[in-house]
Enzyme design. Structure first.
Site, PDB file in Angstrom:
ATOM      1  N   SER A 141      38.084  41.813  44.251  1.00  0.00           N
ATOM      2  CA  SER A 141      37.185  40.698  44.013  1.00  0.00           C
ATOM      3  C   SER A 141      37.169  39.668  45.149  1.00  0.00           C
ATOM      4  O   SER A 141      36.274  38.836  45.197  1.00  0.00           O
ATOM      5  CB  SER A 141      37.581  39.991  42.720  1.00  0.00           C
TER       6      SER A 141
ATOM      7  N   SER B 233      42.686  43.143  44.378  1.00  0.00           N
ATOM      8  CA  SER B 233      41.606  42.309  44.910  1.00  0.00           C
ATOM      9  C   SER B 233      41.795  41.768  46.317  1.00  0.00           C
ATOM     10  O   SER B 233      40.857  41.229  46.888  1.00  0.00           O
ATOM     11  CB  SER B 233      41.335  41.144  43.970  1.00  0.00           C
TER      12      SER B 233
ATOM     13  N   LYS C 183      39.606  31.710  48.959  1.00  0.00           N
ATOM     14  CA  LYS C 183      38.825  32.271  47.854  1.00  0.00           C
ATOM     15  C   LYS C 183      38.501  31.136  46.878  1.00  0.00           C
ATOM     16  O   LYS C 183      39.323  30.219  46.706  1.00  0.00           O
ATOM     17  CB  LYS C 183      39.667  33.373  47.191  1.00  0.00           C
TER      18      LYS C 183
HETATM   19  N1  GLN Z   1      39.239  45.177  40.414  1.00  0.00           N
HETATM   20  C1  GLN Z   1      40.300  44.825  39.523  1.00  0.00           C
HETATM   21  C2  GLN Z   1      39.749  44.199  38.269  1.00  0.00           C
HETATM   22  O1  GLN Z   1      38.557  44.079  38.166  1.00  0.00           O
HETATM   23  C3  GLN Z   1      41.270  43.916  40.205  1.00  0.00           C
HETATM   24  C4  GLN Z   1      40.828  42.520  40.262  1.00  0.00           C
HETATM   25  C5  GLN Z   1      41.797  41.623  40.959  1.00  0.00           C
HETATM   26  O2  GLN Z   1      42.762  42.070  41.570  1.00  0.00           O
HETATM   27  N2  GLN Z   1      41.561  40.345  40.805  1.00  0.00           N
HETATM   28  O3  GLN Z   1      40.469  43.844  37.387  1.00  0.00           O
END
Ligand code: GLN
Length: 483
Positions: free
Chosen positions: A153, A177, A78
């Site tokens: 994400s 994410s 990532k």
């Molecule tokens: N979707 C969640 C957020 O927007 C989790 C994001 C993540 O785990 N980095 O905070």
């Protein structure tokens, strides 16, 4: 060579027996990416040295040198993990043109195990989002249906594995994410226990919740990769010394005699009926294998989303303070220093990041700190207590990973609250710091559905055991999208 469905285990075996070289393998993946990623946009940049790195390993192998456990294995990262010399950006304009000057600990560990870093994958800007639509560089699409989101994400990493661009990839998980995109793309994803994997060199979003973890097609591959990246690191004080974990005894995993808890609070309104049915089918499969299934109650998880969306923006607003437009990345000159800061940040960050910086700064400001931040911390410990309590009686907790299958691109993007609700089942594990894994458990409308397993802190082994058992009696993980 058809590399699409090869698992990590199969690749390691074939490389060792010289069925193909790492160079063959990397070239096959690169041409697949070249041909198919134009539409999917999971890869931000392919490493220019990937082929050369593969050749080096091949050479070392043919000269009989001792090699690491991942020698010649391609892996994607990532874009929020630092690789020296790479232009890591966390998919933000604020870091456009930035060059990393050191390696994240996971990167050092992968390199010493001989892995070949294939490149960096797309993500929501600074890992804020659940759809990979907030990347500054473009939207990643779901390989099962390109009109739909891949989740987020870490959408790019999930897609890279699902579409057969690499056998494994790393993502980061602050509130889901890794698990949510794994679920939406039909692959396995693990968020390890907080402290199991070093966060050094991971661009921080919410430091008390962030963890790095793997994506793969099988639970066994996830467990194998974890052995390389986990463990104490002097550079991350929250990382933990671990006793040797062995996955070799999991060759013939069983669930006989285990107790599985189904939390009634997770199965209320808002969940897609098909998702519920498929998760309960998976539970029935575990029961058939001899597991005892019990209903459990976790009364405080209903507050998890509210708690997360106070704590996460608070931590993120302070972590993102370092992007001032002067030290690195995007710069926009103003009349004076304050204006330079505000222009650089105002122009450099996207709307979701700015929204969270504002929410976080507000909740941390004098007068509101006690009302929001401190209160959220208190409720976080109640949620953690719920987990501690039930995990005394059950070996693992089973829930869906996401309340629905992948939704249409753009469908939730303009509506933050609806987007936030898609994390309802995943964020509790981060708040409680427990390990959690998503694995494919069926299809609804031809789209993958994920099963979530959560366990005791540092007992990833239990999740591997249950997951490997489940994959030994089902075939869902063998399905691949036609890209
Ligand atoms: N979707 C969640 C957020 O927007 C989790 C994001 C993540 O785990 N980095 O905070």
């Amino acid at each position: 060579m058809d590399v699409t469905t090869l698992s990590l285990k199969e690749i390691i075996r074939a490389l060792e027996s010289k069925e193909f070289s790492s160079e063959d393998l990397v070239s096959a993946y690169l041409s697949r990416i070249e041909k198919l990623d134009g539409d999917l946009y999971s890869v931000l940049e392919v490493s220019p040295s990937a082929l050369e790195d593969a050749r080096k390993i091949d050479k070392a192998r043919s000269s009989g040198q001792e090699l690491g456990s991942l020698a010649g294995v391609p892996i994607f990262l990532k874009d929020n993990m630092m690789v020296k010399g790479w232009g890591n950006t966390s998919a933000s304009q604020v870091l456009e043109g930035h060059k990393s000057v050191y390696n994240a600990t996971v990167v050092d560990r992968l390199k010493s195990a001989g892995a070949v870093l294939l490149g960096r994958t797309n993500m929501d800007e600074f890992a804020m989002g659940s759809s990979t639509e907030s990347s500054h560089f473009g939207t990643t699409k779901n390989p099962w249906d390109k009109t739909r989101v891949p989740g987020g994400s870490s959408g790019g990493s999930a897609v890279a594995v699902s579409a057969g661009f690499a056998p494994v990839a790393l993502g980061s998980d602050t509130g889901g994410s890794i698990r949510q995109p794994a679920s939406l793309c039909g692959v396995v994803g693990l968020k390890p226990t907080y402290g199991r994997v070093s966060r050094y060199g991971l661009m921080a979003m919410a430091s008390s919740l962030d963890q790095i973890g793997p994506f793969a097609r099988t639970v066994e591959d996830v467990a194998f990769l974890m052995q390389t990246i986990e463990g104490k690191d002097q550079k991350d004080a929250t990382s933990v010394e671990l006793s040797e974990t062995s996955i070799s005894e999991l060759i013939e995993p069983t669930v006989d005699g285990l107790t599985i808890g189904i939390p009634k609070e997770y199965f209320l309104e808002g969940m897609d009926a098909d998702v519920k049915r498929l998760v309960m089918d998976a539970v029935a499969e575990l029961e058939k294998g001899g597991a005892k299934v019990v209903e459990i109650s976790m009364p405080h998880v209903q507050y998890a989303l509210a708690v997360y969306y106070v704590l996460m923006p608070c931590e993120a607003s302070s972590n993102l303070g370092r992007f001032d437009g002067l030290r690195y990345g995007y710069h926009s000159t103003g009349e004076n220093l304050t204006e330079t800061y505000s222009r650089s940040r105002g122009e450099g960050f996207g709307p979701e990041v700015k929204r969270r910086i504002m929410l976080g700064s507000y909740a941390l400001s004098a007068g509101y700190y006690d009302a929001y931040y401190r209160k959220a911390l208190k409720v976080r410990s109640l949620i953690k207590k719920d987990f501690d309590e039930v995990l005394k009686h059950v070996d693992a907790i089973v829930t869906p990973t996401s309340p629905s299958v992948a939704w249409k691109l753009g469908e939730k993007f303009g509506d933050p609250l609806t987007m936030y609700l898609s994390d309802i089942y995943t964020i509790t594990a981060n708040l409680a710091t427990v390990p959690a894994m998503s694995l494919p458990c069926g299809f609804s409308q031809d789209l993958p559905v994920g099963l979530q397993l959560m366990g005791r802190p540092f007992d990833e082994h239990m999740l591997y055991r249950i997951g490997m058992y489940y994959q030994s009696v089902t075939e869902w993980h063998k399905q691949t999208p036609i890209v």
